[in-house]
Design a protein around this motif. Sequence first.
Motif, PDB file in Angstrom:
ATOM      1  N   GLY A 126      12.774 -99.985 -19.152  1.00  0.00           N
ATOM      2  CA  GLY A 126      12.463-100.711 -17.924  1.00  0.00           C
ATOM      3  C   GLY A 126      10.971-100.845 -17.710  1.00  0.00           C
ATOM      4  N   TRP A 127      10.238 -99.816 -18.030  1.00  0.00           N
ATOM      5  CA  TRP A 127       8.779 -99.859 -17.893  1.00  0.00           C
ATOM      6  C   TRP A 127       8.181-100.890 -18.842  1.00  0.00           C
ATOM      7  CZ3 TRP A 127       4.518 -98.634 -20.990  1.00  0.00           C
ATOM      8  CH2 TRP A 127       3.308 -98.530 -20.311  1.00  0.00           C
ATOM      9  N   PHE A 128       8.648-100.894 -20.094  1.00  0.00           N
ATOM     10  CA  PHE A 128       8.150-101.877 -21.060  1.00  0.00           C
ATOM     11  C   PHE A 128       8.552-103.294 -20.667  1.00  0.00           C
ATOM     12  CE2 PHE A 128       7.755 -98.239 -24.028  1.00  0.00           C
ATOM     13  CZ  PHE A 128       6.419 -98.426 -24.362  1.00  0.00           C
ATOM     14  N   ALA A 129       9.756-103.489 -20.177  1.00  0.00           N
ATOM     15  CA  ALA A 129      10.196-104.816 -19.743  1.00  0.00           C
ATOM     16  C   ALA A 129       9.390-105.283 -18.535  1.00  0.00           C
ATOM     17  CB  ALA A 129      11.685-104.796 -19.419  1.00  0.00           C
ATOM     18  N   TYR A 130       9.080-104.383 -17.635  1.00  0.00           N
ATOM     19  CA  TYR A 130       8.286-104.739 -16.460  1.00  0.00           C
ATOM     20  C   TYR A 130       6.912-105.253 -16.864  1.00  0.00           C
ATOM     21  CZ  TYR A 130       5.643-104.160 -12.130  1.00  0.00           C
ATOM     22  OH  TYR A 130       4.846-104.353 -11.036  1.00  0.00           O
ATOM     23  N   HIS A 131       6.316-104.628 -17.867  1.00  0.00           N
ATOM     24  CA  HIS A 131       4.990-105.053 -18.313  1.00  0.00           C
ATOM     25  C   HIS A 131       5.054-106.262 -19.242  1.00  0.00           C
ATOM     26  CE1 HIS A 131       2.632-101.946 -16.412  1.00  0.00           C
ATOM     27  NE2 HIS A 131       3.547-101.061 -16.768  1.00  0.00           N
ATOM     28  N   ALA A 132       6.140-106.492 -19.905  1.00  0.00           N
ATOM     29  CA  ALA A 132       6.250-107.613 -20.831  1.00  0.00           C
ATOM     30  C   ALA A 132       6.597-108.920 -20.108  1.00  0.00           C
ATOM     31  CB  ALA A 132       7.315-107.313 -21.884  1.00  0.00           C
ATOM     32  N   VAL A 133       7.381-108.844 -19.055  1.00  0.00           N
ATOM     33  CA  VAL A 133       7.816-110.036 -18.328  1.00  0.00           C
ATOM     34  C   VAL A 133       6.961-110.193 -17.090  1.00  0.00           C
ATOM     35  CG1 VAL A 133       9.751-111.101 -17.106  1.00  0.00           C
ATOM     36  CG2 VAL A 133      10.168-109.742 -19.149  1.00  0.00           C
ATOM     37  N   GLU A 134       6.400-111.383 -16.911  1.00  0.00           N
ATOM     38  CA  GLU A 134       5.585-111.632 -15.732  1.00  0.00           C
ATOM     39  C   GLU A 134       6.479-112.062 -14.576  1.00  0.00           C
ATOM     40  OE1 GLU A 134       2.485-114.388 -16.495  1.00  0.00           O
ATOM     41  OE2 GLU A 134       1.768-113.295 -18.249  1.00  0.00           O
ATOM     42  N   PHE A 135       6.313-111.431 -13.450  1.00  0.00           N
ATOM     43  CA  PHE A 135       7.097-111.747 -12.270  1.00  0.00           C
ATOM     44  C   PHE A 135       6.140-111.978 -11.111  1.00  0.00           C
ATOM     45  CE2 PHE A 135       9.473-110.431  -8.443  1.00  0.00           C
ATOM     46  CZ  PHE A 135      10.486-111.374  -8.501  1.00  0.00           C
ATOM     47  N   HIS A 136       6.126-113.219 -10.598  1.00  0.00           N
ATOM     48  CA  HIS A 136       5.242-113.567  -9.495  1.00  0.00           C
ATOM     49  C   HIS A 136       6.081-113.829  -8.249  1.00  0.00           C
ATOM     50  CE1 HIS A 136       1.889-113.875 -12.247  1.00  0.00           C
ATOM     51  NE2 HIS A 136       2.647-114.598 -13.041  1.00  0.00           N
ATOM     52  N   VAL A 137       5.818-113.092  -7.210  1.00  0.00           N
ATOM     53  CA  VAL A 137       6.522-113.265  -5.949  1.00  0.00           C
ATOM     54  C   VAL A 137       5.904-114.452  -5.222  1.00  0.00           C
ATOM     55  CG1 VAL A 137       7.122-112.165  -3.757  1.00  0.00           C
ATOM     56  CG2 VAL A 137       6.977-110.809  -5.838  1.00  0.00           C
ATOM     57  N   PRO A 138       6.715-115.409  -4.759  1.00  0.00           N
ATOM     58  CA  PRO A 138       6.145-116.559  -4.045  1.00  0.00           C
ATOM     59  C   PRO A 138       5.491-116.131  -2.731  1.00  0.00           C
ATOM     60  CG  PRO A 138       8.542-116.634  -4.021  1.00  0.00           C
ATOM     61  CD  PRO A 138       8.153-115.498  -4.894  1.00  0.00           C
ATOM     62  N   ALA A 139       4.416-116.826  -2.380  1.00  0.00           N
ATOM     63  CA  ALA A 139       3.673-116.479  -1.170  1.00  0.00           C
ATOM     64  C   ALA A 139       4.382-116.965   0.087  1.00  0.00           C
ATOM     65  CB  ALA A 139       2.271-117.074  -1.241  1.00  0.00           C
ATOM     66  N   SER A 140       5.192-118.035  -0.039  1.00  0.00           N
ATOM     67  CA  SER A 140       5.877-118.552   1.143  1.00  0.00           C
ATOM     68  C   SER A 140       7.245-119.089   0.732  1.00  0.00           C
ATOM     69  CB  SER A 140       5.060-119.659   1.794  1.00  0.00           C
ATOM     70  OG  SER A 140       5.011-120.780   0.933  1.00  0.00           O
ATOM     71  N   VAL A 141       8.046-119.437   1.736  1.00  0.00           N
ATOM     72  CA  VAL A 141       9.382-119.988   1.483  1.00  0.00           C
ATOM     73  C   VAL A 141       9.256-121.375   0.858  1.00  0.00           C
ATOM     74  CG1 VAL A 141      11.528-120.700   2.587  1.00  0.00           C
ATOM     75  CG2 VAL A 141      10.364-118.648   3.351  1.00  0.00           C
ATOM     76  N   VAL A 142       8.256-122.153   1.310  1.00  0.00           N
ATOM     77  CA  VAL A 142       8.055-123.508   0.782  1.00  0.00           C
ATOM     78  C   VAL A 142       7.741-123.427  -0.708  1.00  0.00           C
ATOM     79  CG1 VAL A 142       6.623-125.581   0.957  1.00  0.00           C
ATOM     80  CG2 VAL A 142       7.280-124.342   3.024  1.00  0.00           C
ATOM     81  N   GLU A 143       6.895-122.523  -1.096  1.00  0.00           N
ATOM     82  CA  GLU A 143       6.552-122.375  -2.512  1.00  0.00           C
ATOM     83  C   GLU A 143       7.775-121.952  -3.327  1.00  0.00           C
ATOM     84  OE1 GLU A 143       3.735-119.562  -5.303  1.00  0.00           O
ATOM     85  OE2 GLU A 143       3.166-119.860  -3.209  1.00  0.00           O
ATOM     86  N   ALA A 144       8.652-121.163  -2.743  1.00  0.00           N
ATOM     87  CA  ALA A 144       9.838-120.705  -3.450  1.00  0.00           C
ATOM     88  C   ALA A 144      10.852-121.827  -3.625  1.00  0.00           C
ATOM     89  CB  ALA A 144      10.475-119.552  -2.697  1.00  0.00           C
ATOM     90  N   LEU A 145      10.968-122.724  -2.652  1.00  0.00           N
ATOM     91  CA  LEU A 145      11.998-123.769  -2.690  1.00  0.00           C
ATOM     92  C   LEU A 145      11.560-125.047  -3.397  1.00  0.00           C
ATOM     93  CD1 LEU A 145      13.479-123.335   0.886  1.00  0.00           C
ATOM     94  CD2 LEU A 145      14.364-122.448  -1.267  1.00  0.00           C
ATOM     95  N   LEU A 146      10.273-125.370  -3.356  1.00  0.00           N
ATOM     96  CA  LEU A 146       9.795-126.596  -3.995  1.00  0.00           C
ATOM     97  C   LEU A 146       9.572-126.365  -5.488  1.00  0.00           C
ATOM     98  CD1 LEU A 146       7.205-127.979  -1.416  1.00  0.00           C
ATOM     99  CD2 LEU A 146       9.507-128.806  -1.868  1.00  0.00           C
ATOM    100  N   PRO A 147       9.994-127.298  -6.312  1.00  0.00           N
ATOM    101  CA  PRO A 147       9.741-127.141  -7.757  1.00  0.00           C
ATOM    102  C   PRO A 147       8.264-127.333  -8.071  1.00  0.00           C
ATOM    103  CG  PRO A 147      10.751-129.259  -7.304  1.00  0.00           C
ATOM    104  CD  PRO A 147      10.721-128.506  -6.010  1.00  0.00           C
ATOM    105  N   ARG A 148       7.824-126.638  -9.081  1.00  0.00           N
ATOM    106  CA  ARG A 148       6.420-126.779  -9.494  1.00  0.00           C
ATOM    107  C   ARG A 148       6.289-127.977 -10.413  1.00  0.00           C
ATOM    108  NH1 ARG A 148       4.549-120.579 -10.685  1.00  0.00           N
ATOM    109  NH2 ARG A 148       5.073-119.801  -8.623  1.00  0.00           N
ATOM    110  N   LEU A 149       5.256-128.726 -10.218  1.00  0.00           N
ATOM    111  CA  LEU A 149       5.021-129.923 -11.040  1.00  0.00           C
ATOM    112  C   LEU A 149       3.964-129.674 -12.068  1.00  0.00           C
ATOM    113  CD1 LEU A 149       5.140-132.602  -8.237  1.00  0.00           C
ATOM    114  CD2 LEU A 149       6.961-131.981  -9.803  1.00  0.00           C
TER     115      LEU A 149
END
Length: 60
Positions: free
Chosen positions: A37-60
């Motif tokens: 789990g520790w190695f997977a946590y460091h290998a996979v990048e996980f970015h928490v969205p700053a707002s609900v709008v950023e989470a729901l809108l697709p990135r272009l």
Amino acid sequence: MLTRLHSAPIAAECRGPRRGLGRLFKTAVIVTLLGSGWFAYHAVEFHVPASVVEALLPRL
């Protein structure tokens, strides 16, 4: 009756090493899961969205 008393400690001695091996196995599994789990946590990048709008809108 004497036969039961004589054979009881032998059965108890046989159970001891099995419990130790079981505990060792459980400890090894826990360490392996935590380590992977520790190695997977460091290998996979996980970015928490700053707002609900950023989470729901697709990135272009």
